[in-house]
Enzyme design. Structure first.
Site, PDB file in Angstrom:
ATOM      1  N   GLY A  46       0.775  -1.227  -0.183  1.00  0.00           N
ATOM      2  CA  GLY A  46      -0.129   0.009  -0.076  1.00  0.00           C
ATOM      3  C   GLY A  46       0.820   1.369  -0.119  1.00  0.00           C
ATOM      4  CG  ASN A  47      -0.068   4.712  -1.380  1.00  0.00           C
ATOM      5  OD1 ASN A  47      -1.039   5.427  -0.818  1.00  0.00           O
ATOM      6  ND2 ASN A  47      -0.542   4.008  -2.592  1.00  0.00           N
TER       7      ASN A  47
END
Ligand code: PMT
Length: 401
Positions: free
Chosen positions: A209-210
């Site tokens: 993810g980020n």
């Protein structure tokens, strides 16, 4: 005429210009607004509560409790009731408290709770107005998204002549009216907007993810809907919710899902704004069972490229549609932004850089530059502002395209 039915909190602080509050209320009520006065104790030295409540039809709120009845005034409820909060006159003291969050009275506490746009009309002596502290506090408030109704120059109560006179009530009402009128500038437009991160599953418990929180994209969604646009918000997983009925939220998880949702909605839209942080890669073989360390040593995960949503829309777009991308950079922000603008066939790109303090992921503020595909417009740079204010700048820009 845009003020009809609007709920306005009028904050009054202790300056001589408080005598103009009666006229301001009269004009707001005449324009169809409902007004609730929240006054500081000092303000009530300048103007009697009975004058104010007779004009608004509501008791003036000044304390957290009404002394004789013990009734509690909820700053949260008042804050949520409002469509706008206007502090006029706003003294140097109240501006300083607002800028630093000193919530030691009902007015500043209500300001901190208010979700609605806030306007301040400063009023003070010219030297106080020119003092670096006041300038700094006003700049901080502007960065927080507060709308500053600049004071006029003229003769002051001290008989000195200079800048510091509260703007006339007629002008304040004009500013508010124009603000609410702005809501209609995107009427009839349909906007596709992406926001938040995408998450790419490795197995049922792990993902790539980020750090995108969705705040930037959601701020654009709310502002566009307030301007009358119909917004389709394709959002990756965030903890945010939308409040405007003009927003239809489509929840997705991965870049592939975001791509499919965007391709489906884009043909019906006039504008697409790509504020999401889409993962460029996704695991090639996501597992349907948890990978167990005891059973296998996973030292690497094979990744494949996710589809580039902005580039795909750039290929599909018609001459009637506008496509706006974002670029989140850590270095050479403008050069990289220009490269993405042209590679993805965008009409403009909003560049933000993690090298700027307060910009990018997670924060409530952002600092952007917008590069146009039209070489005659080239680049517009903005100072650090709240994401709400940045959203307004971006939409103002798009409206010019
Ligand atoms: O959500 P916040 O915490 O408020 O943070 C806001 C933000 C930093 C996420 C936002 O302002 C922002 O910059 N969003 C774009 C982030 C990004 O992914 O930038 P990029 O330079 O990697 O991508 C360029 C553009 O292509 C973006 O418009 C992106 O949405 C789009 N893209 C990227 C990859 C991909 N596979 N498909 C895409 O459409």
């Amino acid at each position: 005429m845009n003020l009809k039915g609007k709920h306005i909190i009028l904050g009054i602080t202790g300056g001589i210009a408080a005598y103009k509050s009666a006229t301001l209320i009269r004009l707001l009520v005449k324009a169809g607004a409902e007004v609730q006065v929240v006054a500081t104790a000092a303000a009530l030295e300048f103007i009697r509560p009975v004058t104010l409540s007779a004009l608004t039809g509501k008791p003036v709120i000044s304390e957290f409790f009404t002394a004789n009845t013990g009734e509690w005034h909820s700053h949260v409820d008042i804050g949520l009731w409002a469509d706008a909060m206007v502090i006029a006159p706003a003294t140097a003291c109240t501006l300083a408290k607002m800028a630093t969050g000193v919530a030691d009275n009902m007015l500043v506490t209500t300001y901190l709770s208010a979700k609605a746009p806030v306007f301040v009309a400063p009023a003070m002596d010219l030297d106080m107005m020119a003092h670096p502290t006041t300038t700094r506090n006003l700049a901080m408030l502007a960065a927080d998204g507060v709308h500053v109704i600049e004071p006029a120059s003229g003769e002051l109560a001290s008989h000195l002549v200079g800048r510091g006179r509260m703007e006339e009530p007629e002008k304040i009402v004009e500013v508010l009216d124009a603000f609410f009128g702005k809501g209609k500038t995107m009427q009839g437009k349909r906007i596709l907007l992406t926001a938040g991160p995408t998450i790419e599953r490795i197995d049922p418990v792990r993902y790539i993810g980020n750090f995108s929180s969705g705040k930037m994209g959601y701020a654009i969604a709310e502002e566009a809907a307030r301007r009358g646009a119909e917004v389709i918000l394709v959002s990756g997983p965030t903890s945010l919710s939308v409040s405007h009925p003009g927003i239809t939220k489509v929840d997705v998880e991965s870049g592939r899902e975001m791509y499919e949702a965007c391709l489906k909605h884009f043909p019906q839209c006039d504008i697409a704004i790509m504020a999401a942080a889409v993962a460029d890669y996704t695991p090639a073989e996501p597992r349907d069972k948890k990978i167990k360390r005891e059973h296998e040593d996973v030292e690497s995960i094979r990744l494949v490229k996710n589809p580039d949503i902005a580039a795909a829309l750039g290929r599909e777009k018609t001459s009637e549609q506008k496509l706006i991308g974002f670029a989140l950079e850590t270095d050479s922000a403008i050069d990289n932004g220009r490269e993405k603008l042209s590679r993805k066939n965008l009409d403009a790109i909003v560049v933000n850089s993690l090298a700027d303090a307060g910009a990018g992921f997670g924060t409530d503020t952002n600092k952007i530059s917008i590069i146009s595909a039209d070489p005659s417009q080239d680049i517009t740079t903005y100072p650090l502002k709240s994401k709400d204010a940045v959203a307004a700048d971006i939409l103002d820009y798009i409206e010019t395209l």
